[in-house]
Each structure stands twice: as C-alpha cells, then as structure tokens.
Design an enzyme around this catalytic site. Sequence first.
Site, PDB file in Angstrom:
ATOM      1  N   GLY A   1      -2.754   4.697  -3.797  1.00 29.64           N
ATOM      2  CA  GLY A   1      -2.799   3.298  -4.594  1.00 29.64           C
ATOM      3  C   GLY A   1      -1.935   3.452  -5.874  1.00 29.64           C
ATOM      4  O   GLY A   1      -1.936   2.283  -6.473  1.00 29.64           O
TER       5      GLY A   1
ATOM      6  N   ILE B   1      -3.688   4.002   1.946  1.00 32.26           N
ATOM      7  CA  ILE B   1      -3.749   4.485   3.634  1.00 32.26           C
ATOM      8  C   ILE B   1      -4.599   5.524   3.624  1.00 32.26           C
ATOM      9  O   ILE B   1      -5.389   5.474   4.790  1.00 32.26           O
ATOM     10  CB  ILE B   1      -2.561   4.639   4.441  1.00 32.26           C
TER      11      ILE B   1
ATOM     12  N   HIS C   1       0.769  -1.217  -0.052  1.00 28.54           N
ATOM     13  CA  HIS C   1       0.036   0.188   0.051  1.00 28.54           C
ATOM     14  C   HIS C   1       0.661   1.285   0.141  1.00 28.54           C
ATOM     15  O   HIS C   1       2.130   1.209   0.136  1.00 28.54           O
ATOM     16  CB  HIS C   1      -0.914   0.128   1.146  1.00 28.54           C
ATOM     17  N   CYS C   2       0.281   2.297  -0.214  1.00 22.99           N
ATOM     18  CA  CYS C   2       0.940   3.762  -0.080  1.00 22.99           C
ATOM     19  C   CYS C   2      -0.233   4.728   0.236  1.00 22.99           C
ATOM     20  O   CYS C   2      -0.983   4.459   1.346  1.00 22.99           O
ATOM     21  CB  CYS C   2       1.330   4.056  -1.776  1.00 22.99           C
ATOM     22  N   LEU C   3      -0.049   6.093  -0.330  1.00 23.72           N
ATOM     23  CA  LEU C   3      -1.126   6.913   0.275  1.00 23.72           C
ATOM     24  C   LEU C   3      -2.275   6.750  -0.346  1.00 23.72           C
ATOM     25  O   LEU C   3      -3.428   6.688   0.084  1.00 23.72           O
ATOM     26  CB  LEU C   3      -0.562   8.454  -0.024  1.00 23.72           C
TER      27      LEU C   3
END
Length: 106
Positions: free
Chosen positions: A73, A97, A69-71
């Site tokens: 996607g 996230i 995951h990241c901020l």
Amino acid sequence: MNFMDFLKRPDINKGVEEWRNTTNAVLLDVRTVDEYGQGHIEGSVNIPLQNIQAVKNSIPDFDKPIYVHCLSGGRSAQATSALKSMGYTNVTNIGGISAYRGKVVK
C-alpha cells in the site's frame, strides 16, 4: 480526520470488486516487473512506480477510473498522489496485494 481514520488501510478486496464493477476502469499495479511476474491480479496493468509518468501513454483519458495497488500500500499511495498531480481525476489507492484473498496469475 481522527486517529482511527489514520489507522484505516484500503481494502484491496473491496477495491478489486469495485474495479470489476466499474465500466472501463483500469487496475494499475505499480510493483516492479519482477514482483508482477511472481503473481498479479488478472486484468491488471503493470507500470512500476519509478515509471509512473508512462501512465500518460497507456491511459490518455484523465477522467478514466484508475484503481492503484502495490505489495503493501505504500507505493500505491505514492503513485496515487503522483497521478493526481499529473491531472488524473478519478484515482483510488486500493492498498496491497499481500492482503488480497482472490486468485493471482503468473
């Protein structure tokens, strides 16, 4: 793939639940070190996208389940592609996230 499939985004909440229920799985956060420090999911491993090759040192098992995951996607999608091209066989992009409803730690 139809148009509606294209609009579907990974659900990080379902992804985190699946990660928690998968033995020996890794939750990989590919945001920057600064972003990670501002709040992350407990138990996640931070390897920023620009350093994705470092995964080989942290996760030598190419069959280990990895949830990325990241901020939002975007970077996690790039990381997922990179990991698969590196030979990792069990990689899932769970999105960003920013949509996470659970607790984060700093």
